[in-house]
Design an enzyme around this catalytic site. Structure first.
Site, mmCIF file in Angstrom:
data_model
loop_
_atom_site.group_PDB
_atom_site.id
_atom_site.type_symbol
_atom_site.label_atom_id
_atom_site.label_comp_id
_atom_site.label_asym_id
_atom_site.label_seq_id
_atom_site.Cartn_x
_atom_site.Cartn_y
_atom_site.Cartn_z
ATOM 1 C CG ASP A 13 -10.466 3.803 -9.562
ATOM 2 O OD1 ASP A 13 -11.361 3.128 -9.055
ATOM 3 O OD2 ASP A 13 -9.321 3.899 -9.083
ATOM 4 C CG HIS A 41 -18.430 -1.181 -9.148
ATOM 5 N ND1 HIS A 41 -17.711 -1.081 -10.303
ATOM 6 C CD2 HIS A 41 -18.114 -2.365 -8.617
ATOM 7 C CE1 HIS A 41 -17.006 -2.169 -10.473
ATOM 8 N NE2 HIS A 41 -17.228 -2.965 -9.460
HETATM 9 P P1 IMP Z 1 -5.271 -4.693 -3.251
HETATM 10 O O1 IMP Z 1 -6.073 -5.024 -4.460
HETATM 11 O O2 IMP Z 1 -6.120 -4.197 -2.110
HETATM 12 O O3 IMP Z 1 -4.354 -5.794 -2.860
HETATM 13 O O4 IMP Z 1 -4.342 -3.441 -3.625
HETATM 14 C C1 IMP Z 1 -3.279 -3.560 -4.554
HETATM 15 C C2 IMP Z 1 -3.146 -2.305 -5.402
HETATM 16 O O5 IMP Z 1 -4.222 -2.229 -6.319
HETATM 17 C C3 IMP Z 1 -3.177 -0.993 -4.598
HETATM 18 O O6 IMP Z 1 -2.326 -0.062 -5.245
HETATM 19 C C4 IMP Z 1 -4.624 -0.542 -4.748
HETATM 20 O O7 IMP Z 1 -4.761 0.856 -4.593
HETATM 21 C C5 IMP Z 1 -4.909 -0.988 -6.166
HETATM 22 N N1 IMP Z 1 -6.337 -1.247 -6.419
HETATM 23 C C6 IMP Z 1 -7.065 -2.323 -6.047
HETATM 24 N N2 IMP Z 1 -8.318 -2.222 -6.481
HETATM 25 C C7 IMP Z 1 -8.416 -1.078 -7.168
HETATM 26 C C8 IMP Z 1 -9.474 -0.443 -7.908
HETATM 27 O O8 IMP Z 1 -10.598 -0.931 -8.036
HETATM 28 N N3 IMP Z 1 -9.161 0.764 -8.471
HETATM 29 C C9 IMP Z 1 -7.924 1.307 -8.390
HETATM 30 N N4 IMP Z 1 -6.916 0.735 -7.735
HETATM 31 C C10 IMP Z 1 -7.136 -0.435 -7.121
HETATM 32 MG MG MG Z 2 -13.461 1.860 -8.596
#
Ligand code: IMP
Ligand code: MG
Length: 430
Positions: A13, A41
């Site tokens: 982010d 996005h």
């Molecule tokens: P997953 O990618 O859904 O398996 O989540 C694993 C960790 O990565 C969690 O803490 C999510 O909140 C974080 N996460 C996954 N994608 C993003 C993103 O695009 N931005 C911020 N955090 C993310």
């Molecule tokens: Mg994002």
């Protein structure tokens, strides 16, 4: 002509979309190489807000081919829904290409992601629940379904029937949940496959040939380096290669073909989900950053955890990504604070630590040591040159560059495309 990687330097982010959007004005291809629809996005064009999870942002730029390559895990149900939304808004989708090698996120991946999280009690990772981890686990176990199989009805039927037997045993016997119905999954998913098939090609060859013909390619890293499966804060990480090296792994483009890496860091820090975060502010300052920065997740809507800029973390990600330069975003969010803090190093068990520890237990013990800098109260969202910024804002930015040991090429001072200050145009030249 250039091949440029844009990569997040914190926990995601970082407003990478803004930097990608800037570069995309002169790009021929914008490429998504890792992750899946756990990424979100937001692009603001005029009064229109676009939110994407699977379709690459580049699709909004005329003349850009938006490519989803091998390293991505791909949810067909989400893609088809986004495609429909695009068409309803009159945006042509014929410039999207998807690799034959992407792994398909199937309904059981989402189910297992949630069942697994719910079984973890206070050890939850806080995943987005989109099935990302289980889909990558199947890929690594060599039991996943790839796009080439998915869009071939006979191969898909066979693979589905193999997978569902194993998966249903797991779902019922380990998690005590209800099994999936093979016929229903086949009917739903083969309809998606028919819609997606025209977009599928060999993207590695496509990009190699484009590059040989001097095309401009932007590789858009999803999430952030600190969520990388190897270099991030494991197990509080995502399951893909979020660092710049992932651009080569995830596309089949060799490292010598990458010209530059632009790292993107917020002027402060945020994190969504669980895991260590040394500079987190669990107080009214953190709340104020969240409100001023509208720090709520694009994918899940969860409030993001907020804290001061951590130069230990960003110096580390500058190194693992080999960044050429940094774009510092959301500087305007820090307007109005009397004093700002930057973390210069940690104390762990009383010892001074300057290298970011990736072992969670150690990182959980890190006590941030801060340097205080005077803030500014002037509105900076109309600043277009470095000289337009108040002295204290320039001072803050210069100190970040010094501590992180990397030059800054761009500053973000607002949400809109034009609310940027370019410090090194050559770095951002395609
Ligand atoms: P997953 O990618 O859904 O398996 O989540 C694993 C960790 O990565 C969690 O803490 C999510 O909140 C974080 N996460 C996954 N994608 C993003 C993103 O695009 N931005 C911020 N955090 C993310
Ligand atoms: Mg994002």
């Amino acid at each position: 002509m250039a091949n440029v990687v844009v990569v997040g330097m914190q926990w995601g982010d970082e407003a990478k979309g803004k930097v990608v959007d800037y570069l995309a004005q002169d790009a021929d291809y914008v490429v998504r190489y890792n992750g899946g629809n756990n990424a979100g996005h937001t692009v603001v064009i005029g009064n229109e807000i676009y939110k994407f999870h699977t379709v690459p942002v580049g699709v909004l730029n005329e003349g850009v081919t938006a490519v989803v390559t091998d390293g991505v895990v791909f949810d067909p149900s989400v893609f088809v829904a986004e495609l429909k939304a695009l068409r309803e808004r009159g945006i042509p989708a014929d410039r999207i290409r998807i690799s034959r090698n992407v792994h398909i996120i199937m309904p059981w991946h989402r189910l297992i992601d949630n069942l697994e999280e719910n079984s973890k009690g206070d050890k939850k990772i806080g995943t987005t629940g989109r099935g990302i981890g289980p889909a990558y686990a199947d890929k690594m176990s060599r039991t996943g379904i790839r796009m080439a199989e998915f869009i071939n009805p006979d191969r898909f039927k066979l693979r589905l029937s193999e997978c569902i037997k194993r998966v249903n045993a797991l779902i019922t016997k380990v998690y005590g949940s209800d099994p999936l119905d093979e016929e229903a999954v086949y009917t739903e998913y083969s309809a998606y496959a028919r819609e997606i098939a025209p977009f599928v090609c060999d993207t590695s060859t496509l990009l190699y040939e484009a590059s040989s013909e001097c095309a401009n390619i932007v590789f858009e890293g999803a999430h952030g380096s600190l969520l990388d499966i190897d270099h991030g804060t494991y197990p509080f990480a995502t399951s893909s290669h979020c660092v710049a090296g992932g651009a080569c792994i995830g596309t089949g483009i060799g490292p010598t073909m990458i010209d530059r890496v632009i790292g993107v860091a917020k002027a402060y820090t945020t994190r969504v989900g669980a895991g260590p975060f040394p500079t987190e502010l669990r107080d009214e300052i953190g709340d104020r950053i969240r409100e001023q920065g509208n720090e709520y997740g694009t994918t899940t809507g969860r409030p993001r955890r907020c804290g001061w800029f951590d130069s230990v973390a960003v110096r580390f990600t500058a190194r693992v990504n080999g960044v050429s330069a940094i774009a510092v975003t959301l500087l305007d969010v820090l307007t109005g604070f009397d004093t700002l803090k930057i973390c210069t190093h940690y104390l762990i068990d009383g010892k001074e630590v300057r290298d970011f520890p990736t072992d969670v237990e150690e990182l959980q013990k890190a006590v941030p040591v801060y340097e205080e800098l005077p803030g500014w109260s002037e509105n900076i969202s109309d600043a277009r040159t470095f000289g337009d910024l108040p002295h204290n804002a320039r001072n803050y930015v210069n100190r970040i560059a010094e501590l992180v040991e990397a030059p800054i090429c761009m500053l973000g001072v607002g949400r809109r495309r034009d609310q940027s200050i370019i410090l090194d145009a050559e770095m951002l030249q395609m």
